[in-house]
Design a protein around this motif. Structure first.
Motif, PDB file in Angstrom:
ATOM      1  N   ASP A 276       0.824  -1.215   0.000  1.00 40.11           N
ATOM      2  CA  ASP A 276       0.000   0.000   0.000  1.00 40.11           C
ATOM      3  C   ASP A 276       0.857   1.264   0.000  1.00 40.11           C
ATOM      4  OD1 ASP A 276      -2.516  -1.238  -0.074  1.00 40.11           O
ATOM      5  OD2 ASP A 276      -2.384  -1.694   2.059  1.00 40.11           O
ATOM      6  N   LYS A 277       1.990   1.222   0.695  1.00 40.89           N
ATOM      7  CA  LYS A 277       2.902   2.363   0.690  1.00 40.89           C
ATOM      8  C   LYS A 277       3.464   2.575  -0.717  1.00 40.89           C
ATOM      9  CE  LYS A 277       4.094   4.381   3.813  1.00 40.89           C
ATOM     10  NZ  LYS A 277       3.529   5.638   4.381  1.00 40.89           N
TER      11      LYS A 277
ATOM     12  N   ASP B 135      -8.337  -4.475  -7.359  1.00 44.31           N
ATOM     13  CA  ASP B 135      -7.433  -3.318  -7.269  1.00 44.31           C
ATOM     14  C   ASP B 135      -6.460  -3.306  -8.446  1.00 44.31           C
ATOM     15  OD1 ASP B 135      -8.548  -2.415  -4.917  1.00 44.31           O
ATOM     16  OD2 ASP B 135      -7.150  -3.531  -3.639  1.00 44.31           O
TER      17      ASP B 135
ATOM     18  N   ARG C 132      -5.568  -9.429  -4.843  1.00 46.17           N
ATOM     19  CA  ARG C 132      -6.369  -8.199  -4.951  1.00 46.17           C
ATOM     20  C   ARG C 132      -6.586  -7.863  -6.429  1.00 46.17           C
ATOM     21  NH1 ARG C 132      -3.129  -4.255  -0.909  1.00 46.17           N
ATOM     22  NH2 ARG C 132      -4.534  -2.711  -1.865  1.00 46.17           N
TER      23      ARG C 132
ATOM     24  N   ILE D 141       1.943   1.799  -3.493  1.00 48.29           N
ATOM     25  CA  ILE D 141       0.847   2.361  -4.306  1.00 48.29           C
ATOM     26  C   ILE D 141       0.717   3.853  -4.058  1.00 48.29           C
ATOM     27  CG2 ILE D 141      -1.658   2.335  -4.649  1.00 48.29           C
ATOM     28  CD1 ILE D 141      -1.554  -0.695  -4.077  1.00 48.29           C
ATOM     29  N   ASP D 142       0.899   4.277  -2.806  1.00 48.44           N
ATOM     30  CA  ASP D 142       0.838   5.712  -2.488  1.00 48.44           C
ATOM     31  C   ASP D 142       1.898   6.489  -3.264  1.00 48.44           C
ATOM     32  OD1 ASP D 142      -1.233   5.297  -0.738  1.00 48.44           O
ATOM     33  OD2 ASP D 142       0.026   5.227   1.053  1.00 48.44           O
TER      34      ASP D 142
END
Length: 818
Positions: free
Chosen positions: A427-428, A486, A483, A430-431
């Motif tokens: 997730d980091k 996503d 996922r 992706i940020d």
């Protein structure tokens, strides 16, 4: 000389010398390539004698020097001074101005200057038009350059060969072959014969497109067809052909060309040798590459830094780092000093193999010699640190890169993104991808608070935006994490940003859907892939066949196999193994055997897994004779491999064919194979339970006599059975042997030093022993435990575990040593 000229100019000014003398001195300085000094002294002289206009020749020399040294700022200043002083520019002056503007990318301004020539009383000549045409062509605007041809005719001039060749070369590079051919015909209409430059342009574009057959035809005609009046090939022609052959991997043709050049005394330049060297290295022919370097040195045609770097990079990519170091020593002895590229190749070689100390040493040497790391070098180090999981060190390096002014690019961001994914921070990652579109490299500020200094919104965002690799990384990680929704959103996002997926991204989705049994979804992805004109790859077919195998759709699997062959995609053994495995699963073992026979007749080599599938299938059906026949074929195809022996042994044992299993185990022991994957303990247990104690003991003796270090738990059933039958003395002997062997549970299942035979086989892998569980057994049998305790007492030992030899754990050793 610089100081002397400056002093002389100062003296002339102080002595109130004539401006003519000063202008002459400035000419000398400008022609000595000291353009900054020349312009500076020109300004001083103009200030001293504002009423005396310099000659137009001086302006021209200063303009030409400024353009040659890329001092664009002086060009405008000199031209303005020329107008103010009332000096009329010549055609040559305008040609210099147009050239300078074109070279600096200011084509529109160059056109404006060209259009004003007539207003200044200067009619453009053929060089004026040629310079402008070259400017357009270099900028990839060949069509606009083509429009100038009519202007040339309108001015009463005829386009020359230079103009035509410039346009033909430009259209060839842009892939506009038809337009290039029309220009060749128009060139002939103007009474100009295409020369070697024209033909070189045509050959170069064919080579670039990989059309070597067509390029070879033209090249051959140039060499032998005098009747057509074709120009003879020059060294450029030979180099272009050589480069073309090398790039498409046609080394035999390239070697023939090199031999022809040597035989016919055609001058081979250093560039020729470097092209040939690059071709050899690309194909992994490093020994031949060394011979090229040797030949260059022997011919006194000194290899340059590029020559050495080609071969050094090849050695490093192959892991031949000692050879790379030796070559660096050779280049130093020949007066060529390593540069940043040399050290970067070496660094990548060390880092890719986890040799951190060597990498650090190389980096220090690099700094000592004045070859400072560039962004490429830093990215190599950054990638290595992330790969090794040294996240704090990677973060520290990233911070230093930013502080020292390195222009962090998309490659840098991709390394960080991949590292975060690998360390479980998807997730980091992706940020950061999301932030790159707005902040560019400043998005790396998302890595942690220590990077707050990176968040510079004023940075150049365009140079650091996500690319295909960025999205490939994120999409793969999302798919691997399950996922898929996503991942699909990221696919839509990248297409919206005009970044279009390639076969790798499509294959990622296809694999994920097939792995989860969603085969219909995988085929929908395939449909979109084909709609975008992306060819199916070997991986595409393998993943789809794998998905169909989970659904037991044999007919469709064979359909894809046929399609692969029709489209020129060669199936590999992995492809066939999927189908063979599926056929075995549904009981069509004979069909699987037929497919394997087909594979054996092709240039596709079956592997151990191929044969294991069939051995297991036949044994599962109780067909042990066919299984043994497959085993014999496997031995002839793959050799006496542990994997083949162990799979047949285990299947024979599971099927109750104990005698056959025991015989095969004997052969494996005779061949000194590792027995880690053999269920030999279970075989010994079965012999004991089936009242075949002698057979069980025989196996133990064979293991001991052949020098194997095996799991001591293998003794348990034999000891139990001996005690139960009243053979206490024999039971004690085996118990003693059991205590001696690897009391810590560390054994190898491999042959150890054989004192009798003097043989030694390398140990491979350690196994986990079950023997300690003896003292915790709750199977109603305490015989073995009693035996062990009695034997232990006789030895005077206080604990079974105390029998372990003194050994220090690897980590403890380093703690003591460090």
């Amino acid at each position: 000389m610089h100081t002397q000229l400056t002093t002389l100019h100062t003296q002339l000014l102080n002595q109130q010398s004539s401006p003519t003398s000063l202008f002459s001195l400035i000419l000398i300085i400008a022609k000595s390539r000291l353009v900054d000094e020349a312009v500076s002294q020109f300004q001083s002289t103009r200030k001293q004698f504002p009423e005396t206009p310099p000659p137009v020749y001086l302006y021209n020399v200063l303009l030409e020097s400024s353009i040659r040294e890329s001092k664009v700022e002086w060009v405008g200043l000199l031209y303005r001074d020329m107008i103010v002083s009332g000096v009329s520019p010549e055609v040559y002056t305008f040609n210099l101005l147009i050239r300078g503007l074109c070279d600096s990318g200011h084509l529109e301004d160059a056109r404006k200057v060209f259009d004003k020539m007539s207003e200044r009383g200067c009619k453009p000549n053929e060089f004026s038009f040629g310079i402008l045409v070259r400017g357009y062509c270099r900028a990839g605007r060949g069509v606009e350059g083509l429009g100038i041809l009519e202007e040339i005719r309108g001015s009463g001039l005829i386009p020359n060969k230079v103009v035509y060749n410039t346009l033909i070369s430009s259209f060839c590079k842009e892939g506009k072959d038809d337009e290039a051919e029309r220009l060749v015909e128009k060139m002939k209409e103007d009474g100009l014969s295409p020369d070697v430059v024209t033909f070189n342009a045509r050959i170069a574009v064919l080579c670039k497109a990989g059309k070597m057959l067509e390029a070879s035809r033209i090249f051959r005609d140039m060499q032998i067809d005098n009747a057509l009046g074709l120009p003879r090939p020059n060294i450029v022609t030979f180099n272009v052909m050589l480069d073309g052959f090398c790039k498409v991997g046609m080394l035999e043709e390239a070697k023939t060309l090199v031999d022809t050049m040597k035989k016919n005394d055609i001058l081979m330049t250093l560039e020729t040798y470097n092209i040939w060297l690059m071709g050899l290295v690309r194909k992994g022919k490093l020994l031949e590459g060394q011979l090229v370097i040797k030949e260059l040195i022997e011919k006194d045609l000194q290899p340059n830094i590029y020559s050495f770097n080609i071969l050094i990079d090849g050695f490093c990519k192959k892991g031949m780092l000692s050879d790379a170091k030796m070559l660096i020593s050779l280049m130093k002895r020949n007066g060529v000093q390593p540069d940043t590229i040399t050290y970067s190749s070496l660094l990548q070689g060390y880092c890719s193999r986890g040799m951190v100390d060597k990498a650090n040493s190389t980096l220090n040497e690099m700094m000592r010699t004045g070859s400072f790391p560039n962004i490429y070098t830093c990215n190599i180090l950054l990638h290595s640190l992330w790969n090794e999981g040294k996240i704090p060190e990677a973060e520290s390096l990233l911070q230093k890169m930013n502080e020292k002014g390195y222009h962090l690019d998309t490659v840098t961001c991709n390394i960080v993104i991949r590292g975060l994914c690998k360390s479980g921070k998807l997730d980091k990652a992706i940020d950061i991808v999301d932030g790159m579109w707005t902040y560019g490299k400043a998005a790396l500020g998302e890595v942690g608070n220590m990077y707050i200094g990176l968040v510079d919104i004023k940075g150049d965002v365009k140079n650091c935006v996500p690319d295909l690799i960025t999205y490939s990384t994120i999409i793969k990680e999302l798919c691997d994490a399950g996922r898929l929704e996503d991942a699909k959103k990221k696919l839509v996002e990248m297409v919206g940003k005009n970044i279009y997926p390639d076969s790798i991204i499509y294959n990622t989705f296809i694999y994920s859907y097939c792995k989860t049994g969603k085969v219909s979804s995988a085929f929908r992805v395939l449909k979109d892939m084909e709609k975008r004109g992306i060819d199916k790859t070997l991986q595409t077919y393998n993943f789809l066949i794998m998905g169909l195998a989970t659904k037991k759709q044999i007919f469709e699997m064979y359909g894809l196999l046929s399609e692969m062959k029709e489209r020129g995609v060669t199936p590999t053994i992995s492809t066939y193994n999927i189908i063979i495995g599926c056929l075995c699963d549904i009981g069509q073992t004979n069909d699987a055997m037929s497919l394997l026979n087909e594979v054996l007749q092709k240039d596709v080599a079956p592997n151990i897994y191929s044969f294991s599938l069939l051995i297991k299938a036949f044994c599962g059906e109780g067909e042990y004779r066919p299984a043994q026949e497959v085993f014999e074929i496997a031995i002839s195809a793959c050799g006496h491999e542990e994997g083949l022996y162990s799979v047949l042994f285990n299947e024979l044992f599971l099927g109750g064919e104990l005698v056959e299993a025991s015989e095969l185990f004997d052969v494996a022991l005779d061949r000194r194979l590792c027995i880690e994957k053999f269920n030999y303990k279970e075989l010994i247990d079965s012999f004991c339970k089936n009242e075949k104690l002698d057979d069980a003991i025989k196996i133990l003796h064979k293991l001991i006599n052949r020098g194997y270090s095996f799991d001591p738990a293998a003794f348990m059933s034999v000891i139990d059975t001996l005690r139960a039958t009243g053979k206490k003395h024999e039971a004690d002997k085996f118990a003693e042997r059991m205590l001696i062997m690897s009391p810590e549970g560390s054994f190898t299942n491999k042959v150890c030093d054989d004192i009798a035979g003097g043989s030694h086989v390398k140990l491979k892998k350690e196994g986990a022993s079950e023997w300690k569980n003896i003292i915790h057994r709750d199977d109603g049998s305490s015989i073995t435990l009693k035996t062990l305790k009695r034997v232990q007492k006789g030895w005077g030992q206080g604990s079974i575990l105390d029998l372990a030899p003194s050994r220090r754990d690897k980590s403890d050793y380093w703690e003591v040593a460090g």
